[in-house]
Design a protein around this motif. Sequence first.
Motif, PDB file in Angstrom:
ATOM      1  N   THR A  81       0.817  -1.218   0.000  1.00  0.00           N
ATOM      2  CA  THR A  81       0.000   0.000   0.000  1.00  0.00           C
ATOM      3  C   THR A  81       0.848   1.265   0.000  1.00  0.00           C
ATOM      4  O   THR A  81       0.338   2.354   0.279  1.00  0.00           O
ATOM      5  CB  THR A  81      -0.943   0.025   1.224  1.00  0.00           C
ATOM      6  N   ALA A  84       0.614   3.169   3.278  1.00  0.00           N
ATOM      7  CA  ALA A  84      -0.675   3.659   3.777  1.00  0.00           C
ATOM      8  C   ALA A  84      -1.194   2.837   4.942  1.00  0.00           C
ATOM      9  O   ALA A  84      -1.810   3.371   5.870  1.00  0.00           O
ATOM     10  CB  ALA A  84      -1.706   3.663   2.652  1.00  0.00           C
ATOM     11  N   MET A  85      -0.950   1.523   4.907  1.00  0.00           N
ATOM     12  CA  MET A  85      -1.394   0.646   5.988  1.00  0.00           C
ATOM     13  C   MET A  85      -0.206   0.327   6.879  1.00  0.00           C
ATOM     14  O   MET A  85       0.761  -0.295   6.441  1.00  0.00           O
ATOM     15  CB  MET A  85      -1.997  -0.635   5.425  1.00  0.00           C
ATOM     16  N   ASP A 219      -5.099   6.568   6.757  1.00  0.00           N
ATOM     17  CA  ASP A 219      -3.990   6.493   5.809  1.00  0.00           C
ATOM     18  C   ASP A 219      -2.746   6.976   6.549  1.00  0.00           C
ATOM     19  O   ASP A 219      -2.656   8.142   6.934  1.00  0.00           O
ATOM     20  CB  ASP A 219      -4.293   7.380   4.603  1.00  0.00           C
ATOM     21  N   ARG A 221       0.059   7.697   5.592  1.00  0.00           N
ATOM     22  CA  ARG A 221       0.843   8.723   4.898  1.00  0.00           C
ATOM     23  C   ARG A 221       0.347  10.125   5.228  1.00  0.00           C
ATOM     24  O   ARG A 221       1.113  11.094   5.164  1.00  0.00           O
ATOM     25  CB  ARG A 221       0.771   8.483   3.387  1.00  0.00           C
ATOM     26  N   THR A 226      -9.428   7.761   5.658  1.00  0.00           N
ATOM     27  CA  THR A 226      -9.641   7.661   4.224  1.00  0.00           C
ATOM     28  C   THR A 226     -11.109   7.891   3.903  1.00  0.00           C
ATOM     29  O   THR A 226     -11.982   7.631   4.738  1.00  0.00           O
ATOM     30  CB  THR A 226      -9.195   6.287   3.709  1.00  0.00           C
ATOM     31  N   ARG A 228     -12.406   7.552   0.249  1.00  0.00           N
ATOM     32  CA  ARG A 228     -12.774   7.130  -1.111  1.00  0.00           C
ATOM     33  C   ARG A 228     -13.556   5.823  -1.109  1.00  0.00           C
ATOM     34  O   ARG A 228     -14.468   5.635  -1.918  1.00  0.00           O
ATOM     35  CB  ARG A 228     -11.500   6.981  -1.950  1.00  0.00           C
ATOM     36  N   THR A 247      -8.558  -4.253   4.931  1.00  0.00           N
ATOM     37  CA  THR A 247      -8.075  -2.900   5.189  1.00  0.00           C
ATOM     38  C   THR A 247      -7.252  -2.382   4.015  1.00  0.00           C
ATOM     39  O   THR A 247      -7.411  -1.226   3.590  1.00  0.00           O
ATOM     40  CB  THR A 247      -7.237  -2.854   6.474  1.00  0.00           C
ATOM     41  N   PHE A 250      -8.768  -0.455   1.062  1.00  0.00           N
ATOM     42  CA  PHE A 250      -9.098   0.965   1.154  1.00  0.00           C
ATOM     43  C   PHE A 250      -8.039   1.828   0.477  1.00  0.00           C
ATOM     44  O   PHE A 250      -8.306   2.985   0.140  1.00  0.00           O
ATOM     45  CB  PHE A 250      -9.228   1.392   2.620  1.00  0.00           C
ATOM     46  N   PHE A 251      -6.834   1.270   0.285  1.00  0.00           N
ATOM     47  CA  PHE A 251      -5.710   2.086  -0.155  1.00  0.00           C
ATOM     48  C   PHE A 251      -5.089   1.635  -1.473  1.00  0.00           C
ATOM     49  O   PHE A 251      -4.512   2.464  -2.183  1.00  0.00           O
ATOM     50  CB  PHE A 251      -4.622   2.078   0.916  1.00  0.00           C
ATOM     51  N   ALA A 252      -5.148   0.362  -1.783  1.00  0.00           N
ATOM     52  CA  ALA A 252      -4.386  -0.175  -2.907  1.00  0.00           C
ATOM     53  C   ALA A 252      -5.292  -0.633  -4.038  1.00  0.00           C
ATOM     54  O   ALA A 252      -6.459  -0.997  -3.828  1.00  0.00           O
ATOM     55  CB  ALA A 252      -3.513  -1.341  -2.438  1.00  0.00           C
TER      56      ALA A 252
END
Length: 286
Positions: A81, A84-85, A219, A221, A226, A228, A247, A250-252
């Motif tokens: 990710t 992010a995770m 996130d 970062r 998050t 989206r 999880t 949500f990011f990748a």
Amino acid sequence: MPSPSKQFDAIGAPWQIDTAEPLGSVVETAIAQRIELFDRTYSRFRDDSLVRAIARTPGTYTFPADAPPLFELYRRLYDATAGAMSPLVGRALEELGYDRTYSLQPATTRTRVPEWHEAISWNGSALTTFTPAVLDVGAAGKGYLVDLVGGVLAEHGVTTSTVDASGDILHRGAGDLRVALEHPLDSSKAIGVVTVSNEAICASAPNRRAWAGLHHILDARTGQPTDRIIATWAIAPTALEADGLATALFFADPAELEAEFDFQWVRMHSTGRVEHSAHLPGEVFL
């Protein structure tokens, strides 16, 4: 399918274990002891946990024998990710109000979530911290505890069971288990149904822990929730993988995760659009 049920609360969530025969007192005690050991190690909500000791003083800490799969999965998902995770979001969660007292009052100042190499090093059995670090393994830890409880059942000769920790579900043994995918905006509706057999399905959605326009899926970062994606589901051989991947979705990009992991998935965007893996064992209604 199993029919007798054992219901209880653990690590802040309702649990249910379904088996073909009622659990005896020996098995129930073993399950309680296994959960207590896990909580005493990984909880950031209790002062006597290893995680709280790590938060107070940098150093090298030896973890129980169950730790390697958890930290190894976190490292893989951290890389997948692009950072992010991360298990290093604990302090950011506390500053947003998701702290030991559940104050739900965001702090006026925020601390940047450190990158993995800046804060910790894992050697396979011990964790070294270079600065006081508040670990939070909630993005995969509950799923892993479901696996560990499933292991206790297997050790006591329970071959067919379903362990459900509020949406993190492990099915073991004969038969199939049909699972409805709860609509994140209306718990009375489902957006689909899937079938799992001798595997795990885990769900993640911000609405389960939300306050003051915030929620617990951060996130790393940015240190911010998050927005989206609003719900994910992952089906994998273990609940550890399913929980962590739910999880990570949500990011990748799911395709990038599919290149690294063997799993099926569904996720819902904030726009209402739903997408899923090509070979999902079920159907999506939206």
